[in-house]
Design a protein around this motif. Structure first.
Motif, PDB file in Angstrom:
ATOM      1  N   ARG B 180       0.883  -1.010   0.314  1.00 31.31           N
ATOM      2  CA  ARG B 180      -0.185  -0.275  -0.034  1.00 31.31           C
ATOM      3  C   ARG B 180       0.817   1.216   0.259  1.00 31.31           C
ATOM      4  NH1 ARG B 180      -1.511   2.901   4.115  1.00 31.31           N
ATOM      5  NH2 ARG B 180      -0.498   2.172   5.327  1.00 31.31           N
ATOM      6  N   SER B 183       3.007   2.116  -3.328  1.00 33.32           N
ATOM      7  CA  SER B 183       2.121   1.962  -4.417  1.00 33.32           C
ATOM      8  C   SER B 183       1.486   3.098  -4.260  1.00 33.32           C
ATOM      9  CB  SER B 183       0.775   0.543  -4.240  1.00 33.32           C
ATOM     10  OG  SER B 183      -0.227   1.055  -5.300  1.00 33.32           O
ATOM     11  N   THR B 184       1.340   4.334  -2.772  1.00 35.52           N
ATOM     12  CA  THR B 184       0.496   5.549  -3.461  1.00 35.52           C
ATOM     13  C   THR B 184       2.196   6.381  -3.271  1.00 35.52           C
ATOM     14  OG1 THR B 184       0.788   4.597  -0.985  1.00 35.52           O
ATOM     15  CG2 THR B 184      -1.450   4.677  -1.920  1.00 35.52           C
ATOM     16  N   GLY B 196       4.855   7.199  -6.297  1.00 32.22           N
ATOM     17  CA  GLY B 196       4.532   5.462  -5.913  1.00 32.22           C
ATOM     18  C   GLY B 196       4.629   4.848  -7.216  1.00 32.22           C
ATOM     19  N   GLY B 221      -3.113  -0.376  -1.890  1.00 30.95           N
ATOM     20  CA  GLY B 221      -2.988   0.614  -3.355  1.00 30.95           C
ATOM     21  C   GLY B 221      -3.760   0.661  -4.279  1.00 30.95           C
TER      22      GLY B 221
END
Lengths: 173, 338
Positions: B180, B183-184, B196, B221
């Motif tokens: 997460r 990804s963010t 990300g 994410g």
């Protein structure tokens, strides 16, 4: 005058009752046939589609017409309702109990379809297929018997209704 | 904790009403910390939380005396199996061969019963009488204190990392949160300013993302692709070829083909974050496949997790397995799934 109207009513209702009975005899093999086809579709869904039971029953229900449609869709609805927490067996058997009165089928078919619920969804594919085929086989026997009865009683019922109405009128006129 | 309470109510629903009733009598704080519920037919119902185990009595209170415990009946077992298989056991043949089922919410249920063999190999299980319901909890934030140590500033990405911990000490929870964060693009470091990354998760046992019909139940994410239920080595190769991830996450590596796939990813310029079972780095070194990867210095960072009574401790090592931050600080949040 009143007497005459009454007599006509008795004859008309007798005739209608006869026609209704005849229709039951005609519908029974048709509905058994439709049920067999529905079970064959279920077999395909399970064997090749790996479709979860609720989806499979719902899908098959959509393709049928009432009264069979409501057996399948009702069972599917109960399974997808998370609050009710019923097993596959319970929802199937409940739907059969609930909707049976709307069908033209008799107790012997009901027993087969009810029994079928005990194994529904609870074993691997091979086993499921075996149970479906068994149910189909038994239903085919019932279908043959139902067709036999239809040939024998359908026409008779129609005329018997009219005659019974006439008999009552003669007796009480 | 609000989120947890909401989550706990969803997993209680899978139990037959007799067990649901008992569980609902337990105090909320315990319910929120339960890690495992073990249902064994005709034997007392067991709960595991915070490293201890208790039985649940017929009146719905915790006890340590086995014979006071509620004994689930055959009917209870059948109903439980019906619910967790979504009323369709026949769709779970692969799961029955592997011995566990993942249900909505990412909870994993281990099964034991009688094995049916075909040609000497396990074909499936029947007469299933033991269930181990492992409650998955999303613990957003467990990766916050770890991700700054994994950053590769030169390439604006993360290091190849191996996370080592014993079972039940929070590996899966951690890499879920790392997915997460990456990804963010939350790097939790003042100098890390890049955006990300594309994250690929190979989730062989549907534990990391807890996918239902391909859609993750957990927040992994916005730029994360999940290959659900796919064997790790094959999945990694598929990801490399088709999804062009910047970072790839895999759980519990250890087979020779896993190592092969990790090397492949490396050559393709993809960063890999993997986990392995083990108490210490030395334990992992004893496993030939991982030993080879480690002695070739393929991993740039190592994280060793350990859960104690008061929380989590973690240690970081560099590529040559030198201890980097010997702080062993306690992390917030005790209860995590493995």
């Amino acid at each position: 005058m009143v007497k005459l109207i009454g007599a006509v009513l008795v004859i008309v209702s007798g005739t209608l009752f006869g026609f209704y009975q005849a229709a039951q005899f005609a519908n029974r093999p048709k509905q058994i046939r439709a049920f067999i086809l529905a079970l064959q579709r279920l077999e395909t869904e399970i064997l090749y589609g790996f479709t979860p039971l609720a989806d499979a029953l719902g899908k098959i229900g959509q393709q049928l017409t009432d009264p069979l449609k409501s057996i399948f869709t009702e069972a599917a609805r109960r399974l997808t309702d998370h609050r009710s927490s019923v097993t596959a067996q319970e929802s199937w058997q409940f739907a059969v109990e609930e909707q049976w009165k709307h069908t033209a089928m008799k107790q012997s078919e009901k027993n087969i379809i009810y029994q079928f619920g005990f194994t529904l969804g609870t074993s691997d594919r091979n086993d499921q297929i075996k149970h479906i085929r068994l149910a189909i086989n038994q239903l085919q026997h019932e279908e043959a018997a139902a067709q036999n009865e239809q040939g024998r009683y359908e026409k008779m019922c129609r005329s018997l209704g009219l005659l019974a109405g006439a008999l009552i009128v003669i007796l009480i006129y | 904790m609000g989120v947890l309470s909401m989550k706990s109510s969803t997993w209680v629903c899978i139990f037959p009403s007799s067990i649901q009733e008992l569980l609902s009598k337990l105090p909320e704080p315990i319910l929120d910390r339960i890690e495992e519920v073990r249902v064994r037919q005709e034997r007392p119902l067991e709960l595991n939380y915070a490293g201890q185990f208790h039985y649940v009595s017929r009146r719905g209170v915790l006890t340590d005396v086995p014979h006071e415990g509620y004994r689930p009946t055959r009917e209870d077992g059948n109903r439980l199996l019906d619910f967790i298989t979504n009323h369709s056991l026949y769709t779970m043949e692969e799961e029955l061969r592997k011995g566990y089922i993942t249900i909505q919410g990412g909870h994993r249920i281990g099964l034991a019963g009688r094995a049916v063999l075909t040609k000497g190999h396990v074909d499936h299980l029947r007469d299933i009488t033991s269930f181990n319901i492992r409650i998955a909890r999303e613990m957003q934030g467990v990766g916050d204190s770890i991700i700054p140590y994994l950053l590769d500033f030169r390439h604006q990405t993360v290091n190849h990392t191996l996370i080592v911990s014993p079972p039940q000490h929070g590996k899966t929870t951690l890499i879920r949160d790392l997915a997460r964060l990456m990804s963010t693009g939350q790097w939790r470091h003042p100098e890390a300013k890049w955006k990300g990354l594309k994250v690929g998760v190979v989730d062989e046992r549907s534990e990391i993302a807890g996918c239902m019909k391909g859609v993750p139940s957990f927040d992994v994410g916005p730029r994360t692709d999940v290959l659900d239920g796919c064997p790790k080595a094959e999945g990694m190769m598929m990801m490399i070829r088709s999804m062009s991830p910047d970072v790839m996450l895999v759980d519990e590596i250890g087979r020779p083909e896993d190592a092969e796939a990790i090397r492949e990813a490396l050559h393709a310029g993809i960063r890999v974050i993997a986990t392995a079972h083990g108490g210490e780095l030395e334990d992992v070194l004893r496993r030939p496949v991982l030993n080879k990867l480690m002695s070739d210095e393929l991993f740039q960072s190592y994280v060793v997790l350990r859960r104690s009574g008061r929380g989590m401790s973690r240690r970081f090592y560099d590529a040559r397995r030198r201890l980097l931050h010997p702080d062993g600080l306690a992390m917030k949040g005790g209860g995590m799934d493995g």
